[in-house]
Design a protein around this motif. Sequence first.
Motif, mmCIF file in Angstrom:
data_model
loop_
_atom_site.group_PDB
_atom_site.id
_atom_site.type_symbol
_atom_site.label_atom_id
_atom_site.label_comp_id
_atom_site.label_asym_id
_atom_site.label_seq_id
_atom_site.Cartn_x
_atom_site.Cartn_y
_atom_site.Cartn_z
ATOM 1 N N ALA A 168 14.441 -9.884 -4.727
ATOM 2 C CA ALA A 168 15.311 -9.203 -5.579
ATOM 3 C C ALA A 168 14.638 -8.833 -7.113
ATOM 4 C CB ALA A 168 16.894 -10.532 -6.714
ATOM 5 N N ALA A 169 13.501 -9.180 -8.089
ATOM 6 C CA ALA A 169 13.049 -8.515 -8.641
ATOM 7 C C ALA A 169 12.146 -7.145 -7.858
ATOM 8 C CB ALA A 169 11.959 -9.542 -9.174
ATOM 9 N N SER A 170 12.169 -6.906 -6.715
ATOM 10 C CA SER A 170 11.271 -6.039 -6.409
ATOM 11 C C SER A 170 12.012 -4.912 -6.370
ATOM 12 C CB SER A 170 11.229 -6.209 -4.517
ATOM 13 O OG SER A 170 12.520 -5.813 -3.997
ATOM 14 N N THR A 171 13.132 -5.178 -7.115
ATOM 15 C CA THR A 171 14.004 -3.345 -7.805
ATOM 16 C C THR A 171 14.513 -3.282 -8.658
ATOM 17 O OG1 THR A 171 16.097 -4.484 -7.189
ATOM 18 C CG2 THR A 171 15.463 -4.230 -5.329
ATOM 19 N N ARG A 172 13.777 -4.095 -8.977
ATOM 20 C CA ARG A 172 13.950 -2.802 -10.954
ATOM 21 C C ARG A 172 13.488 -2.171 -11.634
ATOM 22 N NH1 ARG A 172 17.234 -6.217 -13.367
ATOM 23 N NH2 ARG A 172 16.274 -6.131 -15.223
ATOM 24 N N ARG A 173 12.774 -1.284 -10.239
ATOM 25 C CA ARG A 173 12.419 -0.351 -11.090
ATOM 26 C C ARG A 173 13.572 1.208 -9.569
ATOM 27 N NH1 ARG A 173 7.091 3.115 -9.181
ATOM 28 N NH2 ARG A 173 8.450 2.866 -7.474
ATOM 29 N N ALA A 174 13.896 2.231 -10.512
ATOM 30 C CA ALA A 174 14.846 2.503 -9.835
ATOM 31 C C ALA A 174 14.428 2.950 -8.771
ATOM 32 C CB ALA A 174 15.314 3.758 -11.353
ATOM 33 N N HIS A 175 15.015 3.202 -7.968
ATOM 34 C CA HIS A 175 14.281 3.980 -6.779
ATOM 35 C C HIS A 175 14.722 5.281 -5.780
ATOM 36 C CE1 HIS A 175 11.446 0.287 -5.565
ATOM 37 N NE2 HIS A 175 13.234 -0.589 -6.364
ATOM 38 N N ALA A 176 16.430 5.282 -6.618
ATOM 39 C CA ALA A 176 16.337 6.551 -5.744
ATOM 40 C C ALA A 176 16.168 7.912 -6.134
ATOM 41 C CB ALA A 176 18.158 6.883 -7.265
ATOM 42 N N ALA A 177 15.025 8.187 -7.145
ATOM 43 C CA ALA A 177 14.459 9.095 -6.344
ATOM 44 C C ALA A 177 12.900 9.220 -5.639
ATOM 45 C CB ALA A 177 13.556 9.949 -7.729
ATOM 46 N N ALA A 178 12.623 7.566 -5.493
ATOM 47 C CA ALA A 178 11.696 7.303 -4.923
ATOM 48 C C ALA A 178 12.094 7.447 -3.573
ATOM 49 C CB ALA A 178 10.773 6.058 -5.299
ATOM 50 N N THR A 179 12.757 6.901 -3.118
ATOM 51 C CA THR A 179 13.853 7.589 -1.964
ATOM 52 C C THR A 179 13.432 8.543 -1.210
ATOM 53 O OG1 THR A 179 15.054 4.936 -2.545
ATOM 54 C CG2 THR A 179 15.717 6.302 0.110
ATOM 55 N N MET A 180 14.159 9.080 -2.092
ATOM 56 C CA MET A 180 14.708 10.963 -1.770
ATOM 57 C C MET A 180 12.900 11.481 -1.178
ATOM 58 S SD MET A 180 17.553 11.882 -4.630
ATOM 59 C CE MET A 180 17.317 14.208 -3.852
ATOM 60 N N THR A 181 12.241 11.386 -2.470
ATOM 61 C CA THR A 181 11.048 11.535 -1.957
ATOM 62 C C THR A 181 9.953 10.788 -0.914
ATOM 63 O OG1 THR A 181 10.323 11.457 -4.113
ATOM 64 C CG2 THR A 181 9.000 12.199 -3.412
ATOM 65 N N ILE A 182 10.408 9.743 -0.509
ATOM 66 C CA ILE A 182 9.843 9.422 1.126
ATOM 67 C C ILE A 182 10.389 10.083 2.616
ATOM 68 C CG2 ILE A 182 8.853 7.799 -0.435
ATOM 69 C CD1 ILE A 182 10.880 5.603 0.983
ATOM 70 N N SER A 183 11.646 9.830 1.936
ATOM 71 C CA SER A 183 12.680 10.122 3.759
ATOM 72 C C SER A 183 11.276 11.165 4.500
ATOM 73 C CB SER A 183 14.349 10.928 2.981
ATOM 74 O OG SER A 183 13.621 12.219 2.489
ATOM 75 N N SER A 184 10.770 12.040 3.947
ATOM 76 C CA SER A 184 10.636 12.997 4.986
ATOM 77 C C SER A 184 8.323 12.566 5.231
ATOM 78 C CB SER A 184 10.141 14.098 4.021
ATOM 79 O OG SER A 184 10.162 14.670 2.790
ATOM 80 N N GLY A 216 0.682 -1.211 0.108
ATOM 81 C CA GLY A 216 -0.090 0.132 -0.142
ATOM 82 C C GLY A 216 0.559 1.568 0.244
ATOM 83 N N ASN A 217 2.034 0.955 -0.036
ATOM 84 C CA ASN A 217 3.203 2.321 -0.235
ATOM 85 C C ASN A 217 2.893 2.750 -1.069
ATOM 86 O OD1 ASN A 217 5.892 3.733 0.215
ATOM 87 N ND2 ASN A 217 5.161 3.725 1.779
ATOM 88 N N PRO A 218 3.014 3.942 -1.638
ATOM 89 C CA PRO A 218 2.987 4.629 -3.066
ATOM 90 C C PRO A 218 4.439 4.144 -3.567
ATOM 91 C CG PRO A 218 2.957 6.299 -1.021
ATOM 92 C CD PRO A 218 2.060 4.903 -0.949
ATOM 93 N N ALA A 219 5.629 4.592 -2.159
ATOM 94 C CA ALA A 219 7.111 4.693 -2.639
ATOM 95 C C ALA A 219 7.162 3.614 -4.405
ATOM 96 C CB ALA A 219 7.535 5.000 -2.000
ATOM 97 N N LEU A 220 6.848 2.761 -3.847
ATOM 98 C CA LEU A 220 6.796 1.559 -4.420
ATOM 99 C C LEU A 220 5.620 0.959 -5.479
ATOM 100 C CD1 LEU A 220 8.405 -1.135 -2.366
ATOM 101 C CD2 LEU A 220 9.903 0.205 -4.112
ATOM 102 N N SER A 221 5.929 0.603 -6.431
ATOM 103 C CA SER A 221 4.870 -0.131 -7.682
ATOM 104 C C SER A 221 4.196 -1.483 -6.776
ATOM 105 C CB SER A 221 4.725 -0.839 -9.298
ATOM 106 O OG SER A 221 5.678 -1.497 -8.258
ATOM 107 N N ARG A 222 2.909 -1.659 -7.409
ATOM 108 C CA ARG A 222 1.854 -2.570 -6.369
ATOM 109 C C ARG A 222 2.780 -3.837 -6.510
ATOM 110 N NH1 ARG A 222 -2.927 -3.005 -4.185
ATOM 111 N NH2 ARG A 222 -4.084 -4.681 -4.302
#
Length: 233
Positions: free
Chosen positions: A213-229, A159-165
């Motif tokens: 491993a497959a749960s990382t296939r999208r680039a997460h760098a931008a998402a991680t920065m957005t969710i930090s706050s 349910g967290n929007p930082a990752l795809s379903r």
Amino acid sequence: MTSVRAAGSGGTKLLAAAGVAGMVGFLLVMDVGAREARLVTKSLPMVCLLAWLWPARGRYARFIFAGLALSLLGDVLLEVGPDLFLPGLGAFLLAHVGYTAAFLSVTRRPALLQALPFVLLAVGATGALWPGLGGMAGPVTAYVAVICTMGWRAAALVGNPALSRREQWLAFGGALLFAASDGLLSIRLFVTPLPGLGYAVMLLYWAAQFCIAASTRRAHAAATMTISSSSLT
């Protein structure tokens, strides 16, 4: 080092073929083969997953990559000999710490409702295994606590929007498959060595590692920065 992702579907298919060959090979030699054959075939699927994930971009992917590398180390240690069982267990415990850190990098919300089944699982599994643990009671109890924590934090991703379903369910499914694999392994080691149980343990283990491993296939760098706050509140 060239990224397998950049190499396209050809590189991915080659890694998939090599990984499957390693799985089949290990299942064939698991109980009867030479130690060297077991080491090579057991390691190959994890080496292929690490190559598939390379380069690991973003905090989430890097933690997962570290968990995969520690799992590979655990595989090797457990195959070298029984004297290295505790170091192998320690490597897998640290792998679960890596996966937990990856999930926490996405969200730290308490998710107490999701924690309850894993608390019950930890207590129930420890109680069921306790009579056969002997001197391994401490390490195994710590391991059960860590893998159940990993499962809880994977459940908190849903349910967290930082990752795809798809990524959310791959991570959660991988955590559940890992718990199932280790549960069967603990029965084999500390309760009763049922015939054929080792094959189920390994198939569930490889499926778990692939899902995580497959749960990382999208680039997460931008998402991680957005969710930090946002996700910490």
